[in-house]
Scaffold this motif. Structure first.
Motif, short mmCIF file in Angstrom:
data_model
loop_
_atom_site.label_atom_id
_atom_site.label_comp_id
_atom_site.label_asym_id
_atom_site.label_seq_id
_atom_site.Cartn_x
_atom_site.Cartn_y
_atom_site.Cartn_z
N ALA A 101 -77.01 -34.49 -46.77
CA ALA A 101 -76.80 -33.62 -45.69
C ALA A 101 -76.46 -32.14 -46.18
O ALA A 101 -76.73 -31.29 -45.44
N LEU A 102 -75.73 -32.00 -47.31
CA LEU A 102 -75.27 -30.67 -47.62
C LEU A 102 -76.85 -29.98 -47.88
O LEU A 102 -76.68 -28.56 -47.98
N LEU A 103 -77.92 -30.58 -48.07
CA LEU A 103 -79.24 -30.01 -48.15
C LEU A 103 -79.48 -29.05 -47.00
O LEU A 103 -80.19 -28.05 -47.13
N GLU A 104 -78.86 -29.38 -45.87
CA GLU A 104 -79.28 -28.30 -44.58
C GLU A 104 -78.48 -26.98 -44.80
O GLU A 104 -78.80 -26.04 -44.12
N ASP B 238 -75.18 -40.60 -50.85
CA ASP B 238 -76.37 -41.31 -50.61
C ASP B 238 -76.18 -42.82 -51.16
O ASP B 238 -76.89 -43.75 -50.50
N THR B 239 -75.11 -43.20 -51.87
CA THR B 239 -74.74 -44.55 -52.38
C THR B 239 -74.34 -45.26 -51.09
O THR B 239 -74.62 -46.61 -51.11
N PHE C 69 -63.31 -40.76 -44.51
CA PHE C 69 -63.41 -41.04 -46.17
C PHE C 69 -64.65 -41.20 -46.74
O PHE C 69 -64.92 -42.25 -47.62
N LEU C 70 -65.72 -40.73 -46.21
CA LEU C 70 -67.12 -40.58 -46.75
C LEU C 70 -68.25 -41.90 -45.97
O LEU C 70 -69.05 -42.19 -46.85
N GLY C 71 -67.42 -42.87 -45.49
CA GLY C 71 -67.95 -43.95 -45.01
C GLY C 71 -68.41 -44.15 -43.71
O GLY C 71 -68.87 -43.00 -43.14
N PRO C 72 -68.96 -45.10 -43.21
CA PRO C 72 -69.60 -45.34 -41.96
C PRO C 72 -68.53 -45.63 -40.82
O PRO C 72 -67.44 -45.75 -41.03
N HIS C 73 -69.22 -45.61 -39.68
CA HIS C 73 -68.07 -45.47 -38.44
C HIS C 73 -67.66 -46.85 -38.01
O HIS C 73 -68.47 -47.81 -37.52
N VAL D 67 -59.79 -26.07 -39.68
CA VAL D 67 -60.33 -26.00 -41.04
C VAL D 67 -59.83 -27.08 -41.84
O VAL D 67 -58.76 -27.19 -42.18
N GLY D 68 -60.83 -28.02 -42.27
CA GLY D 68 -60.09 -28.96 -43.23
C GLY D 68 -61.10 -29.16 -44.23
O GLY D 68 -62.39 -29.16 -44.37
N LEU D 69 -60.61 -29.76 -45.30
CA LEU D 69 -61.29 -29.65 -46.64
C LEU D 69 -61.80 -31.04 -46.87
O LEU D 69 -61.41 -32.26 -46.45
N ALA D 70 -62.77 -31.25 -47.66
CA ALA D 70 -63.35 -32.53 -48.13
C ALA D 70 -63.59 -32.58 -49.51
O ALA D 70 -63.78 -31.74 -50.32
N PRO D 71 -63.83 -33.91 -50.02
CA PRO D 71 -64.34 -34.01 -51.48
C PRO D 71 -65.24 -33.05 -51.88
O PRO D 71 -65.24 -32.63 -53.15
N TYR D 72 -66.11 -32.91 -51.04
CA TYR D 72 -67.68 -31.77 -51.46
C TYR D 72 -67.25 -30.47 -51.03
O TYR D 72 -68.15 -29.74 -51.56
N THR D 73 -66.06 -30.23 -50.34
CA THR D 73 -65.91 -28.64 -50.37
C THR D 73 -65.89 -27.84 -51.71
O THR D 73 -65.07 -28.39 -52.52
#
Length: 401
Positions: free
Chosen positions: A14-17, A32-33, A220-224, A378-384
Motif C-alpha cells: 500500500a505504501l507504493l501509492e 505482504d505476508t 496491528f497490521l492484521g485483518p478485520h 495524527v497516529g504513528l505506525a510501525p512503517y512510519t
C-alpha cells in the motif's frame, strides 16, 4: 534499540501509492505476508473444522494457531482467546451475558475517556436490567484518568468497571493495575478496551489486572476481526446465548457460527510479522521475540514523536489535546482559524492521510468540548518514517500559515 524501518516498509504494498499514513489508530496498512496468508487459505481446500480430511485439518490448524498466537501476544492461555467479527460485537456479547445476572441496585462504571464501543454496550445492558450507570471522568486539561478518579464512583454494588488501556482519541494510557486494584477491592470485574494500546505496547493481560481484554488485529497490521482475551476460568462461568447444537466448550461457546479461517491465518501472520521487527536470541519463544520487537517499536515511535510533537505544538493557532504523561504516539489537535475537516482535506491533497473527527470516541470528544466535530488525529505506525513526519509538518505549515 530501534529497527530498520526502510526494510519494514518494503513489505507494505500500500505504501507504493505514495501517501504518508497517519491514520493507524483507525486501522493500519497490511504487510505482504499477511495478505499471502489470507490468500493461501482462500485458495486452498478448506472445510468445517475436523480431523478426517485435509480440508478439515487445515481449518482446525488455522484456529489452533491463531489462538496460540494471540495468547502469546496478550500473555494469556490460548484457551481464553475468543474470536468475533469486531471488538464492538464481542463487547456487546459480553455485556449481554454478564448483565443477565444484574438487576436494580447493581452498578456499572463507564469512562468519559473511552471509545463508544466500551461505553454504549454497558449503558444499554444496564438500562435493560434496571442497573445504574456511573460515569468516570478524566481531566480535560491533562488528559489523565487516575485511580483516584475511580475510587469515588465504585462501591459494594459495582459489578463492572469498563475502561480503556489507551484512548484512541488522545492516546492517554491509564494506570490499569492500580485501577484494577480499586475495582477488585469492591468485588467488581475490569473490562479493558485494548484496541488502541495493543498496537503500541506489549500487552500482558494478567499483569494489567484486566478480567477481560478486547482488541482488533486490523489495528496491528492484521485483518478485520475482533479478539477477546480472558483467563479460561473467567469464561467458564459465563453462559452466552448460542445455537443448541453448538459446543458448550470454552472458548468456542462464545463464537457464533463458522470462524473466518482466512482472517485467523492473517492474524497469525500479523503477529509473526510484529515478532520479527527486531533481532532476538536464538531459540527465543514467540512471546520473547514480541518483547524485543515491541521494545524496538516503542523506541522507533518515541523518536519520531519527539521530533514531531514540538513542531505541531509550535504551529500558529494550534491546540493539542494529547497531554497525558503516559500515552501512545497519538496527537489530537485543532487550529483556531482552520476547520478540522479543511485541514484533513488539504493534507490529503498533498498525499498525507491524517483523518479528522471524533472517531467513535463520543464521550471524550464532548468532554474536551470538541463535540462531534472532534479534531485532527495524527497516529504513528510501525512503517512510519522520518520522511512521513516531515511531509506532515511541511503540509501543516503551509495550511496553517
Amino acid at each position: 534499540m530501534s529497527y530498520d524501518v526502510a526494510a519494514v516498509r518494503t513489505h507494505f504494498p500500500a505504501l507504493l501509492e505514495g501517501a504518508a499514513h497517519f491514520d493507524g489508530p483507525g486501522g493500519t496498512q497490511t504487510p505482504d505476508t499477511v495478505a499471502a496468508a489470507v490468500a493461501g487459505v482462500l485458495t486452498a481446500a478448506v472445510a468445517n473444522r475436523g480431523t478426517v480430511t485435509a480440508a478439515e485439518r487445515r481449518a482446525e490448524s488455522c484456529v489452533v494457531e491463531a489462538r496460540a498466537t494471540m495468547g502469546d501476544l496478550l500473555g494469556l492461555d490460548p484457551g481464553g482467546i475468543v474470536f468475533g467479527r469486531s471488538a464492538t460485537e464481542l463487547t456487546f456479547m459480553v455485556a449481554r451475558t454478564l448483565s443477565a445476572g444484574w438487576g436494580p441496585g447493581d452498578e456499572v462504571v463507564v469512562s468519559r475517556l473511552d471509545h463508544d464501543a466500551n461505553v454504549r454496550p454497558w449503558v444499554l445492558a444496564a438500562e435493560a436490567v434496571g442497573a445504574t450507570v456511573r460515569w468516570l471522568a478524566f481531566n480535560p486539561a491533562t488528559g489523565e484518568l487516575t485511580p483516584d478518579d475511580v475510587a469515588p464512583v465504585v462501591g459494594p454494588r459495582t459489578r463492572l468497571v469498563a475502561v480503556t488501556a489507551a484512548s484512541n482519541l488522545i492516546g492517554t494510557r491509564p494506570d490499569l493495575p492500580a485501577i484494577a486494584d480499586v475495582a477488585h477491592t469492591v468485588g467488581a470485574q475490569l473490562y479493558v478496551d485494548g484496541v488502541h494500546a495493543t498496537a503500541h505496547v506489549l500487552t500482558d493481560v494478567p499483569a494489567s489486572g484486566a478480567d477481560f481484554w478486547v482488541c482488533s488485529p486490523y489495528k496491528f497490521l492484521g485483518p478485520h476481526l475482533g479478539v477477546l482475551g480472558a483467563a479460561p476460568a473467567a469464561l467458564e462461568g459465563l453462559r452466552p446465548a448460542k445455537l443448541l447444537p453448538s459446543t458448550d466448550a470454552v472458548p468456542e461457546r462464545f463464537e457464533l457460527g463458522t470462524l473466518p479461517y482466512e482472517l485467523l491465518a492473517g492474524t497469525t501472520a500479523a503477529v509473526d510479522f510484529l515478532s520479527g521487527l527486531a533481532p532476538s536470541v536464538a531459540g527465543a519463544s514467540r512471546r520473547e521475540r514480541l518483547g524485543a520487537s515491541y521494545a524496538a517499536l516503542e523506541a522507533h515511535e518515541d523518536e519520531l514523536l519527539a521530533w514531531l510533537e514540538p513542531r505541531i505544538r509550535a504551529l500558529p493557532g494550534v491546540r493539542v489535546y494529547s497531554n497525558a504523561q503516559r500515552r501512545t504516539p497519538t496527537l489530537l489537535f485543532t487550529a483556531n482559524h482552520v476547520p478540522t475537516q479543511a485541514i484533513r482535506t488539504a493534507l490529503a491533497e498533498v498525499g498525507v492521510n491524517a483523518p479528522a473527527g471524533s472517531f467513535y470516541a463520543w464521550e471524550p470528544s464532548h468532554h474536551l468540548g470538541l463535540g462531534a466535530e472532534g479534531g485532527v488525529r495524527v497516529g504513528l505506525a510501525p512503517y512510519t518514517d522520518q520522511s512521513d513526519v516531515e511531509r506532515l509538518v511541511d503540509g501543516l505549515t503551509v495550511i496553517l500559515a
